[in-house]
Write an enzyme that holds these catalytic residues in place. Structure first.
Site, PDB file in Angstrom:
ATOM      1  N   THR A 152       0.837  -1.194   0.000  1.00 14.76           N
ATOM      2  CA  THR A 152       0.000   0.000   0.000  1.00 14.76           C
ATOM      3  C   THR A 152       0.873   1.245   0.000  1.00 14.76           C
ATOM      4  OG1 THR A 152      -1.821   1.111   1.159  1.00 14.76           O
ATOM      5  CG2 THR A 152      -0.160   0.058   2.527  1.00 14.76           C
ATOM      6  N   CYS A 153       0.254   2.400  -0.261  1.00 17.89           N
ATOM      7  CA  CYS A 153       0.971   3.676  -0.193  1.00 17.89           C
ATOM      8  C   CYS A 153      -0.067   4.768   0.020  1.00 17.89           C
ATOM      9  CB  CYS A 153       1.820   3.912  -1.449  1.00 17.89           C
ATOM     10  SG  CYS A 153       0.905   3.862  -2.999  1.00 17.89           S
ATOM     11  N   GLN A 154      -0.066   5.801  -0.786  1.00 18.94           N
ATOM     12  CA  GLN A 154      -1.069   6.861  -0.685  1.00 18.94           C
ATOM     13  C   GLN A 154      -1.985   6.887  -1.904  1.00 18.94           C
ATOM     14  OE1 GLN A 154      -1.441   8.802   1.998  1.00 18.94           O
ATOM     15  NE2 GLN A 154      -3.148   9.987   1.189  1.00 18.94           N
TER      16      GLN A 154
END
Length: 284
Positions: free
Chosen positions: A250-252
């Site tokens: 995941t990230c943004q």
């Protein structure tokens, strides 16, 4: 690990050799490739007013490459909560890649001129839509030029491809699935954002409970090439990620997470899903 699978990364030397091997007879000095190989320049910035084709690709690109526009391919995508870069619908993706002369037997090579966010996102999208014959050019355009290979402004003509989509939903995670995982901890979660975002230095920063942090930039050497397998393994080991167990990246925005998923892929972990609807992640 799949036996005899295509590599996640290819070198500039390998690509140059393949371009000679897969090229058609030169017409008026223009290099064109057979359908078996397609090189995609994915250079991109998130600013909506920046046209990557005009700003980057037309300035200079690897000979015989075509422009793969992440902004165009996501048009009509299915947008979930917080998804800044939605996943394209299957028909849109199929039509788009066929226009680039890509078929199911085409080996796709993605590169960009910046920091590999768009090329690894492209790598992930092709795999999501069932195409394993995709690799990333290690070091991108910068490495290509550093190694002494020339660039061009010429654009090849290609015949339309025949691409059958085989969408793989197991490579995506939804908000509800991530919320459920907070309690079950059935899947390890690795967050590709910078350390400051992960620890909550600014308002609205923070991370999914139980997740571990491997910042996107830590995957790369100073010259933009990906670190060695042993160095990548240390990144996962140092934060307590066991690659023999289920893992989600995941990230943004669902962009840098693709590079961490690719790092795991290099180490033999085939199918690391990405949480694409990432904005609400800190509120899980």
């Amino acid at each position: 690990m799949t036996i005899n699978r295509l590599p996640t990364l290819v070198s500039t030397t390998w690509l140059k050799q393949q371009m000679c091997r897969h090229s058609n007879p030169s017409i008026a000095g223009k290099i064109t490739l057979r359908r078996s190989l397609r090189i995609l320049d994915t250079s991109w910035t998130p600013e909506p007013e920046v046209d990557g084709y005009k700003t980057f690709f037309k300035e200079a690109h690897i000979p015989s490459s075509l422009y793969f526009d992440l902004k165009q391919v996501q048009t009509s995508g299915q947008k979930g909560p917080g998804a800044k870069f939605p996943i394209p619908d299957s028909n849109r993706f199929q039509d788009y890649v066929e226009d680039l002369g890509i078929s199911n037997d085409t080996h796709v090579i993605a590169y960009d001129r910046f920091n590999s966010r768009p090329s690894f996102r492209t790598w992930f999208l092709f795999r999501l839509f069932g195409h394993d014959k995709v690799s990333v050019l290690n070091g991108g355009l910068r490495q290509w030029v550093t190694d002494g290979y020339h660039v061009t402004v010429d654009e090849p003509d290609v015949e339309e491809g025949e691409f059958e989509v085989n969408f793989r939903p197991h490579l995506l995670r939804s908000y509800d699935e991530m919320l459920k995982n907070v309690n079950s901890q059935a899947e390890q979660v690795v967050d590709a954002r910078g350390r400051g975002n992960f620890v909550g230095e600014n308002e609205n920063d923070g991370h999914i409970p139980g997740s571990k942090n491997i910042p996107f930039g830590s995957v790369f050497n100073d010259d933009g090439t990906v670190k060695s397998s042993s160095e990548l393994q240390k990144l996962f080991d140092n934060v307590g990620i066991d690659l023999s167990k289920p893992l989600v990246s995941t990230c943004q925005t669902g962009m840098t997470a693709c590079a961490v998923a690719a790092a795991a892929h290099i180490l033999g972990k085939e199918d690391v899903p990405v949480y694409n609807n990432c904005d609400p992640c800190c509120r899980l």
